[in-house]
Design an enzyme around this catalytic site. Structure first.
Site, PDB file in Angstrom:
ATOM      1  N   THR A 175       6.024  11.348 -14.524  1.00  0.00           N
ATOM      2  CA  THR A 175       5.203  12.309 -13.786  1.00  0.00           C
ATOM      3  C   THR A 175       5.914  12.734 -12.497  1.00  0.00           C
ATOM      4  O   THR A 175       5.395  13.550 -11.748  1.00  0.00           O
ATOM      5  CB  THR A 175       3.837  11.692 -13.409  1.00  0.00           C
ATOM      6  OG1 THR A 175       4.087  10.466 -12.746  1.00  0.00           O
ATOM      7  CG2 THR A 175       2.980  11.455 -14.630  1.00  0.00           C
ATOM      8  N   SER A 178     -20.061   8.189 -25.106  1.00  0.00           N
ATOM      9  CA  SER A 178     -20.139   9.264 -24.118  1.00  0.00           C
ATOM     10  C   SER A 178     -20.115  10.612 -24.843  1.00  0.00           C
ATOM     11  O   SER A 178     -19.290  10.831 -25.726  1.00  0.00           O
ATOM     12  CB  SER A 178     -18.965   9.110 -23.154  1.00  0.00           C
ATOM     13  OG  SER A 178     -18.852  10.233 -22.350  1.00  0.00           O
ATOM     14  N   VAL A 179     -21.041  11.488 -24.466  1.00  0.00           N
ATOM     15  CA  VAL A 179     -21.173  12.773 -25.159  1.00  0.00           C
ATOM     16  C   VAL A 179     -21.023  13.959 -24.200  1.00  0.00           C
ATOM     17  O   VAL A 179     -21.460  15.073 -24.490  1.00  0.00           O
ATOM     18  CB  VAL A 179     -22.522  12.858 -25.921  1.00  0.00           C
ATOM     19  CG1 VAL A 179     -22.536  11.894 -27.098  1.00  0.00           C
ATOM     20  CG2 VAL A 179     -23.706  12.573 -24.985  1.00  0.00           C
ATOM     21  N   LEU A 218     -17.120  11.924 -27.878  1.00  0.00           N
ATOM     22  CA  LEU A 218     -17.556  12.100 -29.262  1.00  0.00           C
ATOM     23  C   LEU A 218     -18.027  13.540 -29.484  1.00  0.00           C
ATOM     24  O   LEU A 218     -17.865  14.109 -30.554  1.00  0.00           O
ATOM     25  CB  LEU A 218     -18.686  11.111 -29.583  1.00  0.00           C
ATOM     26  CG  LEU A 218     -19.052  11.017 -31.054  1.00  0.00           C
ATOM     27  CD1 LEU A 218     -17.891  10.459 -31.879  1.00  0.00           C
ATOM     28  CD2 LEU A 218     -20.299  10.172 -31.275  1.00  0.00           C
ATOM     29  N   ASP A 219     -18.588  14.149 -28.434  1.00  0.00           N
ATOM     30  CA  ASP A 219     -19.085  15.532 -28.522  1.00  0.00           C
ATOM     31  C   ASP A 219     -17.983  16.516 -28.901  1.00  0.00           C
ATOM     32  O   ASP A 219     -18.244  17.547 -29.535  1.00  0.00           O
ATOM     33  CB  ASP A 219     -19.706  15.958 -27.184  1.00  0.00           C
ATOM     34  CG  ASP A 219     -18.744  15.779 -26.014  1.00  0.00           C
ATOM     35  OD1 ASP A 219     -18.316  14.637 -25.785  1.00  0.00           O
ATOM     36  OD2 ASP A 219     -18.412  16.783 -25.355  1.00  0.00           O
ATOM     37  N   HIS A 233      -8.178  10.229 -12.508  1.00  0.00           N
ATOM     38  CA  HIS A 233      -9.492  10.180 -13.132  1.00  0.00           C
ATOM     39  C   HIS A 233     -10.194  11.481 -12.815  1.00  0.00           C
ATOM     40  O   HIS A 233     -10.131  11.937 -11.678  1.00  0.00           O
ATOM     41  CB  HIS A 233     -10.361   9.114 -12.492  1.00  0.00           C
ATOM     42  CG  HIS A 233      -9.940   7.731 -12.817  1.00  0.00           C
ATOM     43  ND1 HIS A 233      -9.588   7.337 -14.073  1.00  0.00           N
ATOM     44  CD2 HIS A 233      -9.859   6.643 -12.046  1.00  0.00           C
ATOM     45  CE1 HIS A 233      -9.302   6.057 -14.044  1.00  0.00           C
ATOM     46  NE2 HIS A 233      -9.450   5.618 -12.829  1.00  0.00           N
ATOM     47  N   ASP A 256      -6.048   8.438 -19.986  1.00  0.00           N
ATOM     48  CA  ASP A 256      -6.910   9.628 -20.111  1.00  0.00           C
ATOM     49  C   ASP A 256      -8.070   9.413 -21.084  1.00  0.00           C
ATOM     50  O   ASP A 256      -8.536  10.358 -21.720  1.00  0.00           O
ATOM     51  CB  ASP A 256      -6.109  10.861 -20.577  1.00  0.00           C
ATOM     52  CG  ASP A 256      -4.885  11.091 -19.724  1.00  0.00           C
ATOM     53  OD1 ASP A 256      -5.019  11.016 -18.498  1.00  0.00           O
ATOM     54  OD2 ASP A 256      -3.802  11.338 -20.281  1.00  0.00           O
TER      55      ASP A 256
HETATM   56  P1  GDP Z   1      -9.266   8.863 -17.215  1.00  0.00           P
HETATM   57  O1  GDP Z   1      -7.971   8.906 -16.512  1.00  0.00           O
HETATM   58  O2  GDP Z   1      -9.299   7.806 -18.271  1.00  0.00           O
HETATM   59  O3  GDP Z   1     -10.440   8.802 -16.303  1.00  0.00           O
HETATM   60  O4  GDP Z   1      -9.400  10.222 -18.037  1.00  0.00           O
HETATM   61  P2  GDP Z   1      -9.361  11.714 -17.507  1.00  0.00           P
HETATM   62  O5  GDP Z   1     -10.268  11.867 -16.387  1.00  0.00           O
HETATM   63  O6  GDP Z   1      -7.973  12.173 -17.316  1.00  0.00           O
HETATM   64  O7  GDP Z   1      -9.867  12.480 -18.785  1.00  0.00           O
HETATM   65  C1  GDP Z   1     -11.159  12.479 -19.135  1.00  0.00           C
HETATM   66  C2  GDP Z   1     -11.633  13.921 -19.125  1.00  0.00           C
HETATM   67  O8  GDP Z   1     -12.651  14.049 -20.044  1.00  0.00           O
HETATM   68  C3  GDP Z   1     -12.249  14.349 -17.815  1.00  0.00           C
HETATM   69  O9  GDP Z   1     -12.082  15.736 -17.655  1.00  0.00           O
HETATM   70  C4  GDP Z   1     -13.714  14.013 -17.981  1.00  0.00           C
HETATM   71  O10 GDP Z   1     -14.585  14.763 -17.172  1.00  0.00           O
HETATM   72  C5  GDP Z   1     -13.892  14.331 -19.421  1.00  0.00           C
HETATM   73  N1  GDP Z   1     -14.844  13.509 -20.134  1.00  0.00           N
HETATM   74  C6  GDP Z   1     -15.072  12.171 -19.990  1.00  0.00           C
HETATM   75  N2  GDP Z   1     -15.951  11.757 -20.903  1.00  0.00           N
HETATM   76  C7  GDP Z   1     -16.290  12.853 -21.644  1.00  0.00           C
HETATM   77  C8  GDP Z   1     -17.123  13.070 -22.777  1.00  0.00           C
HETATM   78  O11 GDP Z   1     -17.753  12.153 -23.308  1.00  0.00           O
HETATM   79  N3  GDP Z   1     -17.167  14.350 -23.274  1.00  0.00           N
HETATM   80  C9  GDP Z   1     -16.485  15.367 -22.745  1.00  0.00           C
HETATM   81  N4  GDP Z   1     -16.591  16.562 -23.297  1.00  0.00           N
HETATM   82  N5  GDP Z   1     -15.689  15.218 -21.688  1.00  0.00           N
HETATM   83  C10 GDP Z   1     -15.587  13.960 -21.154  1.00  0.00           C
END
Ligand code: GDP
Length: 424
Positions: free
Chosen positions: A130, A413-414, A333-334, A41, A13
């Site tokens: 899961t 990533s922000v 980071l945001d 994802h 995640d």
């Molecule tokens: P993955 O399995 O590693 O792809 O991770 P997930 O998709 O489960 O979790 C990432 C979540 O964070 C998703 O809802 C993305 O849209 C969101 N996300 C990814 N990068 C950023 C970011 O830089 N900032 C914010 N606020 N959300 C992000």
């Protein structure tokens, strides 16, 4: 031809989906090389918001080849439904842009059932599965009982394997779990509904990749989960049942002779973990709730709330090393905007000593985090597009992580959108 792997450094995640979505644009072939529909994802782009469990994230680029490699396990029903969902939002999916390795393993409906019953049997000792059947199906793969996708195109072979497999699964279902046996008819019906539509997608992944290499195409390997979930080097047994390491990508994709030229490790600016197992420095207080809410930390595949902690350099450095990361993407980071101080875990207190290398799994339960506290920032980062435009404290946070992890942070990533990315 160049190859790149995008991998998780922590417990999963980390935001790999958004990085693959971003980089998929410049690669020709996107390959998932391990795991099944047990993780997800989240990708946001011009078509909308998607939780992808099985489909490679390059599926939104219709001129790309998306491949489910030999190391994956495929729940046919889940894949058919996922294809349907993504298509319904206007994305084109056909055997031209999606291929499934004939050596990938089929997740039959009895695998999630066995997974669930085993978790129930374990009760207080459960793994936090899961319940998508991933552990049982990989178990069968290595016991040589499972069935590969290619059998769907070979009725004689399928019949032989299915007969033995169902007999054996029924022995476990009735004997261990006192569950009623599954009927052959129910499996035939399931195959009728979900195997037929997938047959045109089944291919020899090795040939697909060899042709791609011949034509000078570039290949992106997409992992699910993170290094700490690796079956061998992760927090066993609270690990997954496959290897999300970049080193496994060539084996799991279908062409073991491929080399990975570049490994991009994805790290979240704070830590999250789903399921059971040791998690040093877990924030069970309101700060943890604040981060969970601010970051929307709920599982993409299951909706489960994620456990939260500050960034853990000990675990992350171990992940960077396991992955052999050449560069890092620091995501979310945001989310940390608005915190006055941001602690970072730089060591563990274990048996009275401070350790900085990642301990053997059961020892993690005895570890206490050792923090260095950095300054926070108030500014909203979601519109920032250059490193220099970040507030000073945010820059210092990134530089601190980079130094401690001894690996360049190339991307920051922000936000979840494709363009909310700072490239250094
Ligand atoms: P993955 O399995 O590693 O792809 O991770 P997930 O998709 O489960 O979790 C990432 C979540 O964070 C998703 O809802 C993305 O849209 C969101 N996300 C990814 N990068 C950023 C970011 O830089 N900032 C914010 N606020 N959300 C992000």
């Amino acid at each position: 031809m160049s190859t790149c792997a995008i991998v998780g450094i922590n417990w999963g995640d980390e935001g790999k989906g958004r990085m693959v979505d971003y980089l998929a644009g410049v690669y020709d072939v996107i390959v998932r090389y391990q795991g099944g529909n047990n993780a997800g994802h989240t990708v946001m782009n011009e078509y909308g918001k998607f939780a992808l469990n099985l489909l490679p994230s390059g599926i939104f680029h219709k001129d790309k080849i998306n491949l489910l490699g030999a190391g994956t396990v495929v729940d046919l029903k889940h894949l058919v439904e996922e294809i349907g969902r993504v298509r319904s939002q206007g994305v084109e999916i056909s055997p031209d842009n999606l291929k499934i390795s004939d050596r990938a393993i089929i997740v039959f409906p009895f695998y999630p059932l066995l997974d669930e019953m085993e978790e129930e049997r374990l009760a207080g000792e459960k793994y936090g599965s899961t319940k998508r059947g991933i552990g049982p199906v990989y178990g069968d793969k290595y016991m040589k009982k499972a069935i590969q996708m290619g059998d769907l195109l070979r009725p004689k072979s399928l019949e032989k394997h299915l007969h033995t497999l169902i007999d054996w699964k029924n022995a476990s279902l009735t004997g261990i779990y006192a569950h009623e046996p599954i009927s052959r008819e129910s499996i035939d019906e399931w195959l009728d509904s979900y195997a037929k539509p997938l047959k045109p997608y089944i291919a020899d992944a090795g040939e697909v990749l060899k042709n791609a290499v011949k034509q000078g195409k570039s290949i992106l390997f997409e992992a699910q989960l993170g290094a700490l979930r690796d079956i061998q080097y992760g927090i066993y047994p609270f690990s997954s049942s496959s290897s999300p390491l970049a080193a496994y990508a060539p084996v799991g994709c279908g062409l073991p002779s491929l080399k990975v030229d570049n490994v991009v490790g994805v790290v979240k600016a704070y830590s999250t973990c789903v399921g059971e197992g040791p998690f040093v420095g877990e924030l069970t207080d309101e700060t943890g709730d604040w981060i969970r809410t601010a970051g929307g930390e709920y599982g993409a595949a299951t909706g489960r709330p994620r456990r939260v902690a500050w960034l853990d350099i000990v675990a992350t450095k171990y992940g960077v090393e396991l992955q052999g990361a050449d560069e890092l993407a620091l995501t979310k980071l945001d989310v940390l905007s608005g915190l006055e101080k941001i602690p970072v875990c730089v060591g563990y207190k274990l048996n009275g000593e401070t350790v900085t290398s990642f301990p053997y799994t059961p020892d993690l339960y005895d570890c206490e985090p050792v923090y260095v506290t950095l300054n926070g920032w108030d500014e909203d980062l979601t519109g920032v597009r250059s490193f220099d435009a970040l507030p000073k404290a945010a820059r210092e946070y990134v530089l601190f992580c980079e130094e401690k992890l001894a690996c360049p942070i190339k991307y920051v990533s922000v936000g979840p959108d494709r363009e909310q990315l700072i490239i250094r």
